[in-house]
Design a protein around this motif. Sequence first.
Motif, PDB file in Angstrom:
ATOM      1  N   ALA A 154       0.460  -1.318   0.358  1.00 22.25           N
ATOM      2  CA  ALA A 154      -0.246  -0.586  -0.287  1.00 22.25           C
ATOM      3  C   ALA A 154       1.010   1.145  -0.551  1.00 22.25           C
ATOM      4  O   ALA A 154       0.597   2.117  -1.264  1.00 22.25           O
ATOM      5  CB  ALA A 154      -1.064  -0.056   1.535  1.00 22.25           C
ATOM      6  N   GLU A 155       1.870   1.424   0.828  1.00 21.36           N
ATOM      7  CA  GLU A 155       2.764   2.492   0.862  1.00 21.36           C
ATOM      8  C   GLU A 155       3.528   2.769  -0.737  1.00 21.36           C
ATOM      9  O   GLU A 155       4.028   3.445  -0.658  1.00 21.36           O
ATOM     10  CB  GLU A 155       3.834   2.307   1.500  1.00 21.36           C
ATOM     11  N   HIS A 156       3.863   1.622  -1.342  1.00 20.26           N
ATOM     12  CA  HIS A 156       4.488   2.092  -2.431  1.00 20.26           C
ATOM     13  C   HIS A 156       4.241   1.781  -3.845  1.00 20.26           C
ATOM     14  O   HIS A 156       4.767   0.972  -4.968  1.00 20.26           O
ATOM     15  CB  HIS A 156       5.896   1.200  -1.677  1.00 20.26           C
ATOM     16  N   SER A 157       2.652   1.994  -3.502  1.00 25.33           N
ATOM     17  CA  SER A 157       1.500   1.382  -4.832  1.00 25.33           C
ATOM     18  C   SER A 157       2.039   0.086  -5.740  1.00 25.33           C
ATOM     19  O   SER A 157       1.889   0.134  -6.928  1.00 25.33           O
ATOM     20  CB  SER A 157       2.077   2.562  -6.018  1.00 25.33           C
ATOM     21  N   VAL A 158       2.177  -0.816  -4.996  1.00 24.33           N
ATOM     22  CA  VAL A 158       2.539  -2.142  -5.471  1.00 24.33           C
ATOM     23  C   VAL A 158       1.020  -2.634  -5.109  1.00 24.33           C
ATOM     24  O   VAL A 158       0.319  -3.296  -3.914  1.00 24.33           O
ATOM     25  CB  VAL A 158       3.605  -2.804  -4.572  1.00 24.33           C
ATOM     26  N   SER A 159       0.868  -3.759  -6.047  1.00 23.83           N
ATOM     27  CA  SER A 159      -0.780  -4.043  -6.207  1.00 23.83           C
ATOM     28  C   SER A 159      -0.751  -5.650  -5.384  1.00 23.83           C
ATOM     29  O   SER A 159       1.122  -6.103  -5.618  1.00 23.83           O
ATOM     30  CB  SER A 159      -1.810  -4.296  -7.356  1.00 23.83           C
ATOM     31  N   PHE A 160      -1.855  -6.320  -4.803  1.00 26.24           N
ATOM     32  CA  PHE A 160      -1.183  -7.448  -4.004  1.00 26.24           C
ATOM     33  C   PHE A 160      -2.493  -8.653  -4.239  1.00 26.24           C
ATOM     34  O   PHE A 160      -3.519  -7.883  -4.550  1.00 26.24           O
ATOM     35  CB  PHE A 160      -1.833  -6.859  -2.741  1.00 26.24           C
ATOM     36  N   VAL A 161      -1.869  -9.164  -4.736  1.00 27.74           N
ATOM     37  CA  VAL A 161      -2.795 -10.584  -5.587  1.00 27.74           C
ATOM     38  C   VAL A 161      -2.662 -11.902  -4.142  1.00 27.74           C
ATOM     39  O   VAL A 161      -1.892 -12.149  -3.844  1.00 27.74           O
ATOM     40  CB  VAL A 161      -2.591 -11.181  -6.932  1.00 27.74           C
ATOM     41  N   LEU A 162      -4.179 -12.387  -3.301  1.00 26.31           N
ATOM     42  CA  LEU A 162      -3.740 -13.384  -2.826  1.00 26.31           C
ATOM     43  C   LEU A 162      -4.669 -14.887  -3.491  1.00 26.31           C
ATOM     44  O   LEU A 162      -5.660 -14.442  -3.449  1.00 26.31           O
ATOM     45  CB  LEU A 162      -4.571 -12.863  -1.337  1.00 26.31           C
TER      46      LEU A 162
END
Length: 388
Positions: A154-162
């Motif tokens: 979130a802090e570094h604008s990276v998306s997260f796929v779980l």
Amino acid sequence: MKKYYLISMILIFGLHLYACTSPRPAQNELITGAENLPAYLPLLQDKKVGLLVNHTSYIHQTHLLDTLLALGVNVQTIFAPEHGFRGDMANGETVVDGRDEKTGIPVVSLYGEHKKPTKAQLKTLDVIVYDIQDVGARFYTYISSMHYMMEACAEHSVSFVLLDRPNPNGHYVDGPVLKPGFESFVGMHPIPIVYGMTAGELAQMILGEGWLKTSQQLQIDIIAVQNWDHEQIYPIPIAPSPNLPNDHAINLYPSLCLFEGTKVSVGRGTDYPFQVYGYPGDSSIGSFQFEPVSKPGYSKYPKHEGQTCYGKDLRALPRLSQLDLVFLLEMYQSSPDDFFNSFFSKLAGTDVLQRQIESGMTASEIRRTWQADLNQFNTMRSQYLIYP
């Protein structure tokens, strides 16, 4: 432009080939998030990808990393939690940075000097994929690594796929809820010891309740498990950590792990960890005997190493559907002197449980004191459930 077109064609062809050659699941067959490639491969197309994975991150007989590479996904970094990328590090053992021997891809430890990824470690990445088999206990540290990665993304604008997986202890909710002031890497969230949620459901709660320490929004995609519900028994195909070798140990783990904050051994350094308990002393404690020994990669310097411990063998115990305090109370009553250590309250998430045990309260009396908090938690939990 040609490069990106080529990568796109490789991904499309790879996905088509996987669909054609993979065995078709039977009707109502359980499908993990990782196995549902069509749902998330498009999210990785033309992206620089990092993986937060370990030895449990398999699609059938192939590791997720190898699968994605074969499909042309640009995996640049592997992030490793406790026990390491290959799952061969003992509990508490520092995981160091390195490179994967098979692929040469850099491996960044999240169980050493840094438990949260740094800006430098994420700056070249567009998306992180999380795929780790969890066991549904608050003090099992994979969810803490997940939390820190979500926060950093979130802090570094990276998306997260779980990529979600079933919770083998997802059939019940029990135990004291963690209280303010008792947060640690073995308990980061105000949830019970057994919280009855998958990693995907918990991730939704972490976001929905504002538990990330950042004002930045996280772009998250949860690839759900298909054909599973919370009452369904899920046999673990791969042991999630060295000292949880089978389904019985996983089921007993939430109850027995509290012994880690006491003088009692839970069988680390034996062939049946988290399926027995005991300590050196009078055989009246229990007729079962075991002797912990160092096992590299499993238990280095286990509690009471080289000493005969007396206690109980729980390998024939039926499946638990609640946190069992009787084990703990019986052992305390048999030898109360110097029973607890400072780790106990971190595991319990409160100092109240130790005081209750020392005061002589029964298991049913202690359990009644949890009920209001559990009712409140269950109301909150219901908002974030993905599965029945």
